[in-house]
Design a protein around this motif. Structure first.
Motif, mmCIF file in Angstrom:
data_model
loop_
_atom_site.group_PDB
_atom_site.id
_atom_site.type_symbol
_atom_site.label_atom_id
_atom_site.label_comp_id
_atom_site.label_asym_id
_atom_site.label_seq_id
_atom_site.Cartn_x
_atom_site.Cartn_y
_atom_site.Cartn_z
ATOM 1 N N ARG A 180 10.033 -15.901 -26.755
ATOM 2 C CA ARG A 180 11.300 -16.412 -26.242
ATOM 3 C C ARG A 180 11.417 -16.125 -24.741
ATOM 4 N NH1 ARG A 180 15.586 -13.813 -29.470
ATOM 5 N NH2 ARG A 180 15.498 -15.570 -30.918
ATOM 6 N N SER A 181 10.995 -14.945 -24.339
ATOM 7 C CA SER A 181 11.056 -14.558 -22.929
ATOM 8 C C SER A 181 10.114 -15.399 -22.079
ATOM 9 C CB SER A 181 10.693 -13.074 -22.773
ATOM 10 O OG SER A 181 11.636 -12.252 -23.436
ATOM 11 N N VAL A 182 8.903 -15.626 -22.576
ATOM 12 C CA VAL A 182 7.931 -16.424 -21.821
ATOM 13 C C VAL A 182 8.420 -17.862 -21.670
ATOM 14 C CG1 VAL A 182 5.570 -17.283 -21.740
ATOM 15 C CG2 VAL A 182 6.011 -14.961 -22.533
ATOM 16 N N VAL A 183 8.940 -18.436 -22.741
ATOM 17 C CA VAL A 183 9.479 -19.802 -22.676
ATOM 18 C C VAL A 183 10.601 -19.879 -21.649
ATOM 19 C CG1 VAL A 183 10.742 -21.584 -23.943
ATOM 20 C CG2 VAL A 183 8.818 -20.407 -25.038
ATOM 21 N N LYS A 184 11.483 -18.908 -21.673
ATOM 22 C CA LYS A 184 12.601 -18.872 -20.723
ATOM 23 C C LYS A 184 12.088 -18.761 -19.294
ATOM 24 C CE LYS A 184 16.799 -16.249 -19.574
ATOM 25 N NZ LYS A 184 17.660 -15.094 -19.949
ATOM 26 N N GLY A 185 11.101 -17.894 -19.082
ATOM 27 C CA GLY A 185 10.568 -17.701 -17.741
ATOM 28 C C GLY A 185 9.878 -18.938 -17.199
ATOM 29 N N VAL A 186 9.041 -19.572 -18.022
ATOM 30 C CA VAL A 186 8.322 -20.771 -17.584
ATOM 31 C C VAL A 186 9.298 -21.912 -17.303
ATOM 32 C CG1 VAL A 186 6.652 -22.534 -18.279
ATOM 33 C CG2 VAL A 186 6.196 -20.118 -18.759
ATOM 34 N N HIS A 187 10.287 -22.065 -18.163
ATOM 35 C CA HIS A 187 11.306 -23.098 -17.952
ATOM 36 C C HIS A 187 12.026 -22.896 -16.619
ATOM 37 C CE1 HIS A 187 15.365 -25.005 -19.254
ATOM 38 N NE2 HIS A 187 14.601 -25.903 -18.652
ATOM 39 N N LYS A 188 12.394 -21.663 -16.352
ATOM 40 C CA LYS A 188 13.104 -21.357 -15.116
ATOM 41 C C LYS A 188 12.205 -21.563 -13.899
ATOM 42 C CE LYS A 188 16.666 -18.083 -13.695
ATOM 43 N NZ LYS A 188 17.305 -16.779 -13.985
ATOM 44 N N ALA A 189 10.915 -21.301 -14.060
ATOM 45 C CA ALA A 189 9.960 -21.526 -12.972
ATOM 46 C C ALA A 189 9.892 -23.010 -12.623
ATOM 47 C CB ALA A 189 8.582 -21.009 -13.372
ATOM 48 N N LEU A 190 9.866 -23.859 -13.633
ATOM 49 C CA LEU A 190 9.866 -25.310 -13.392
ATOM 50 C C LEU A 190 11.149 -25.755 -12.707
ATOM 51 C CD1 LEU A 190 8.365 -26.985 -16.606
ATOM 52 C CD2 LEU A 190 7.238 -26.481 -14.443
ATOM 53 N N LEU B 282 1.281 -7.867 -31.849
ATOM 54 C CA LEU B 282 2.457 -8.725 -32.044
ATOM 55 C C LEU B 282 2.720 -9.538 -30.776
ATOM 56 C CD1 LEU B 282 4.824 -6.218 -33.905
ATOM 57 C CD2 LEU B 282 3.611 -8.159 -34.902
ATOM 58 N N GLY B 283 3.361 -8.897 -29.802
ATOM 59 C CA GLY B 283 3.712 -9.595 -28.577
ATOM 60 C C GLY B 283 2.542 -9.955 -27.691
ATOM 61 N N ASP B 284 1.401 -9.282 -27.862
ATOM 62 C CA ASP B 284 0.272 -9.574 -26.983
ATOM 63 C C ASP B 284 -0.408 -10.904 -27.301
ATOM 64 O OD1 ASP B 284 -0.938 -8.859 -29.356
ATOM 65 O OD2 ASP B 284 -2.328 -7.417 -28.464
ATOM 66 N N LYS B 285 0.126 -11.628 -28.292
ATOM 67 C CA LYS B 285 -0.420 -12.955 -28.588
ATOM 68 C C LYS B 285 -0.105 -13.973 -27.494
ATOM 69 C CE LYS B 285 -0.237 -12.246 -33.592
ATOM 70 N NZ LYS B 285 0.428 -12.634 -34.863
ATOM 71 N N ILE B 286 0.662 -13.561 -26.495
ATOM 72 C CA ILE B 286 0.884 -14.433 -25.339
ATOM 73 C C ILE B 286 -0.365 -14.504 -24.473
ATOM 74 C CG2 ILE B 286 3.389 -14.119 -25.268
ATOM 75 C CD1 ILE B 286 2.986 -11.962 -23.134
ATOM 76 N N GLU B 287 -1.307 -13.591 -24.676
ATOM 77 C CA GLU B 287 -2.568 -13.620 -23.947
ATOM 78 C C GLU B 287 -3.486 -14.692 -24.540
ATOM 79 O OE1 GLU B 287 -4.553 -9.831 -23.656
ATOM 80 O OE2 GLU B 287 -2.639 -8.758 -23.812
ATOM 81 N N GLN C 1 7.152 -19.241 -32.525
ATOM 82 C CA GLN C 1 7.360 -17.814 -32.282
ATOM 83 C C GLN C 1 6.309 -17.042 -33.080
ATOM 84 O OE1 GLN C 1 10.267 -19.549 -33.537
ATOM 85 N NE2 GLN C 1 9.908 -19.188 -35.715
ATOM 86 N N PHE C 2 6.255 -15.731 -32.870
ATOM 87 C CA PHE C 2 5.303 -14.907 -33.599
ATOM 88 C C PHE C 2 6.021 -14.202 -34.745
ATOM 89 C CE2 PHE C 2 3.674 -14.134 -29.047
ATOM 90 C CZ PHE C 2 3.067 -15.386 -29.033
ATOM 91 N N ILE D 233 11.113 -12.022 -29.633
ATOM 92 C CA ILE D 233 11.621 -11.779 -28.282
ATOM 93 C C ILE D 233 10.583 -12.111 -27.221
ATOM 94 C CG2 ILE D 233 12.443 -9.997 -26.683
ATOM 95 C CD1 ILE D 233 13.777 -8.625 -29.038
ATOM 96 N N THR D 234 9.321 -11.757 -27.454
ATOM 97 C CA THR D 234 8.273 -11.980 -26.456
ATOM 98 C C THR D 234 8.061 -13.462 -26.156
ATOM 99 O OG1 THR D 234 7.169 -9.912 -27.076
ATOM 100 C CG2 THR D 234 5.875 -11.527 -25.851
#
Length: 202
Positions: A180-190, A134-139, A171-172, A177-178
């Motif tokens: 959503r978290s990555v999008v939030k993190g990358v946005h904040k990094a920028l 499920l969430g490991d599709k971010i790989e 989303q998956f 949640i997964t």
């Protein structure tokens, strides 16, 4: 009766002492194991990051040792490591941002490559503990979802969110949640990089 009580006290003291010794030995073994494995873990993380570097820079050539020249900054309660990417003349041609965002099952650590215009070159996941299947599709090895960040920037993407929340990112099924978290993190990094550059840190 008194002899029985004294015998019991001695037995209890013996048991307590033995337990203390065993706990002490276990603690020493744990600390020793951590001390021995920490350099190995650090080396493995460094190898993983270097292996991902080509991907997050989308093949861009560079001349410096990227991960040896970084600085750590704090932005809105989160910590980011910024690494300049330089060419033969020493000019900065891109940035690599290392960040961490809490996911469904724990922290998700990632790298973001960004060019000098603030446009994403690539994003890759360093480590995570998300649900397999499920969430490991971010790989990248599991799906192409992570490629959806390529060419995104703060200016060309007004709403950094998954489609379920009205944004542009998929989303998956069964695991919102997964991503959503990555999008939030990358946005904040920028945002962290932009804030750092606005304050005169090039």
């Amino acid at each position: 009766m008194r002899q029985l009580i004294e015998k019991w006290k001695n037995y209890a003291a013996y048991q307590s002492g033995l337990l203390a010794v065993v706990c002490g030995i276990a603690a020493i073994l744990l600390v020793t194991a951590q001390w021995l494995t920490q350099p190995v873990i650090a080396q493995r993380i460094a190898e993983d990051q270097n292996a991902l570097l080509h991907a997050v820079l989308n093949g861009k050539s560079y001349s410096n040792s990227v991960f040896s020249q970084g600085e750590t900054i704090n932005f809105e309660g989160s910590s980011f490591d910024l690494f300049p990417v330089k060419n033969d003349t020493g000019s900065v041609i891109a940035w690599v941002i290392r960040g961490e965002q809490e996911g469904y099952s724990g922290p998700i650590r990632y790298l973001v490559g960004v060019d000098t215009r603030g446009e994403i070159l690539g994003v890759r996941i360093i480590s995570h503990s998300e649900t397999p299947g499920l969430g490991d599709k971010i790989e990248r090895m599991k799906s192409s979802w992570i490629l959806g960040f390529n060419h995104r920037s703060l200016t060309n993407t007004p709403l950094w969110a998954v489609k379920k929340d009205g944004g542009d990112f998929d989303q998956f099924t069964g695991a919102t949640i997964t991503p959503r978290s990555v999008v939030k993190g990358v946005h904040k990094a920028l945002q962290a990089l932009a804030h750092q550059k606005e304050n005169g840190h090039e």
